[in-house]
Design an enzyme around this catalytic site. Sequence first.
Site, PDB file in Angstrom:
ATOM      1  N   LYS A  80     -64.284  15.559 -32.032  1.00  0.00           N
ATOM      2  CA  LYS A  80     -65.087  14.479 -31.461  1.00  0.00           C
ATOM      3  C   LYS A  80     -66.556  14.722 -31.813  1.00  0.00           C
ATOM      4  CE  LYS A  80     -65.843  12.401 -26.856  1.00  0.00           C
ATOM      5  NZ  LYS A  80     -65.534  12.553 -25.418  1.00  0.00           N
ATOM      6  N   SER A 155     -63.667   8.358 -23.561  1.00  0.00           N
ATOM      7  CA  SER A 155     -64.584   8.261 -24.667  1.00  0.00           C
ATOM      8  C   SER A 155     -64.089   8.907 -25.956  1.00  0.00           C
ATOM      9  CB  SER A 155     -65.916   8.897 -24.271  1.00  0.00           C
ATOM     10  OG  SER A 155     -65.748  10.271 -23.985  1.00  0.00           O
ATOM     11  N   SER A 179     -61.711  11.418 -20.406  1.00  0.00           N
ATOM     12  CA  SER A 179     -61.905  11.003 -21.798  1.00  0.00           C
ATOM     13  C   SER A 179     -60.915  11.540 -22.809  1.00  0.00           C
ATOM     14  CB  SER A 179     -63.310  11.369 -22.257  1.00  0.00           C
ATOM     15  OG  SER A 179     -64.196  10.385 -21.804  1.00  0.00           O
TER      16      SER A 179
HETATM   17  N1  GLN Z   1     -65.004   7.002 -18.489  1.00  0.00           N
HETATM   18  C1  GLN Z   1     -65.602   8.094 -17.791  1.00  0.00           C
HETATM   19  C2  GLN Z   1     -67.105   7.975 -17.836  1.00  0.00           C
HETATM   20  O1  GLN Z   1     -67.595   7.108 -18.483  1.00  0.00           O
HETATM   21  C3  GLN Z   1     -65.133   9.405 -18.330  1.00  0.00           C
HETATM   22  C4  GLN Z   1     -65.823   9.808 -19.568  1.00  0.00           C
HETATM   23  C5  GLN Z   1     -65.507  11.181 -20.041  1.00  0.00           C
HETATM   24  O2  GLN Z   1     -64.564  11.816 -19.578  1.00  0.00           O
HETATM   25  N2  GLN Z   1     -66.355  11.674 -20.951  1.00  0.00           N
HETATM   26  O3  GLN Z   1     -67.790   8.734 -17.228  1.00  0.00           O
END
Ligand code: GLN
Length: 480
Positions: A80, A155, A179
Amino acid sequence: MRFNLDHDYTYSALCSLLMDQKITVKEVVLQCLQQIRAHQSLNAFARVYEEEVLAQSDEINQKIKEAKGGSLAGMVVGLKDMIAYKGHPLQAASKILTHYISPFNATVTERLLAADASIIGHQNCDEFGMGSSSENSIFGPVCNPLDQTRVAGGSSGGSAAAVKAKMCQVSMGTDTGGSVRQPAAFCGLVGLKPTYGRISRHGLVSYASSFDTAGILAHSVEDCARVLSVIAGPDGLDSTVAPKKVPDYLEELNPLTHYNIAYLEEALTNDALQPEIKQNTLTALAAFRKAGHQVDGIHFEWLKYALPTYYTLVNAEASTNLACYDGMRYGHRSSNATTLEEVYLKTRTEGFSREVKKRIMVGTFVLSVSQSKSHYVKALHARALIKRAMEDILNRYDFIILPTTITTAFLRDSFVANPLAMYWGDLYTVLASVAGLPAISVPNGVDSQQLPIGMQIIGNHFQEEKLLSFAHLFEQLSGA
Ligand code: GLN
């Protein structure tokens, strides 16, 4: 080609072919590169390191020939765009990190390379890991390989899309509130978020430091186990990693014949839950019961507090973590600023997207002197209560089961008009993050549109071997 990528796409399946020298590392890498080219429209990769990975593949192949290959020799891995790879750009899908080149490897990267994994490139994601759809990226949105009109989740959406589309066998993502697990669910993959403190965060771009973990996306539990054995464990560069011995998770994949399983009643009676997800979760629970395991429904009154707790705390932590992007130290600097204050102001105005700015402002607000007691401190208390309640359950049960997501992969641009509504979708994944517990999402069938459904299993602190064994058992039970 002497192997068929349609079948041999897990590393575990390829491994014996590689070790017996029936195929070469280069052949595997070339197939992945071909997939990347063929599916460019998915927008899964931010950057592909083609020449480098091809050159490395010869070296690794030589090592295999000499029986000196590492435990991940020939595994093609994507990172990532939040995980540092020395000498390569690292952008967290943000304009503010334009032209930044990482001068060091994340510990995760270092350990993958030391085990002879081949790193094929950096993958697209939501900016700084903030989002649930991988649409909030300087590189444009990621599409779901199963249906390009839909999101791949976020994400770590590029990481999930890449594994699903066979551009690599495994991806390394980060999971702050879901994410890794949510995109795994949306793309029909296995996604593991380990216990907070199991894997070093050194070299991960920070979002919310007391929640951030590295995570693994793969086609199978076995592949997750192999990678976790390599990347987990103490690290002198991150004092929050627990000084605990790392088991050989692959060796430890031995499911027991009896487990005590709890499921959260509130998670299944939620009106927002897509009926097919509820149905498939109930079917899985019934299958466990039939196989001789104890399965009990548990009241969990804290569920409704999980999201506000999570978003209060992660925004607070993000507002401090992202303070370092000031145009002085990293990446982008506004070219039309004359004073120091203008450099800060214009760089940050230009460099961050609306969503990131919104979170920084909310975080600054909840930490401000007049608000911190009623927001930040209250959320810390709620976190402690949720954690304790989850631990209470896990003292009595081996696992907690709940759906990974409320819906299957949604259409792109669904939340343009109301970005806040997207936060609701994180309801089930933030629980394990708030409590710092390990959790895994495993494929659990499909809905009427053939879109994958994920089932989430939460285990007790540092019991990844038990969690993976149980997930492996479910893979066998569901014929995945
Ligand atoms: N969707 C969640 C957020 O926006 C989780 C994101 C993540 O785990 N990086 O905070």
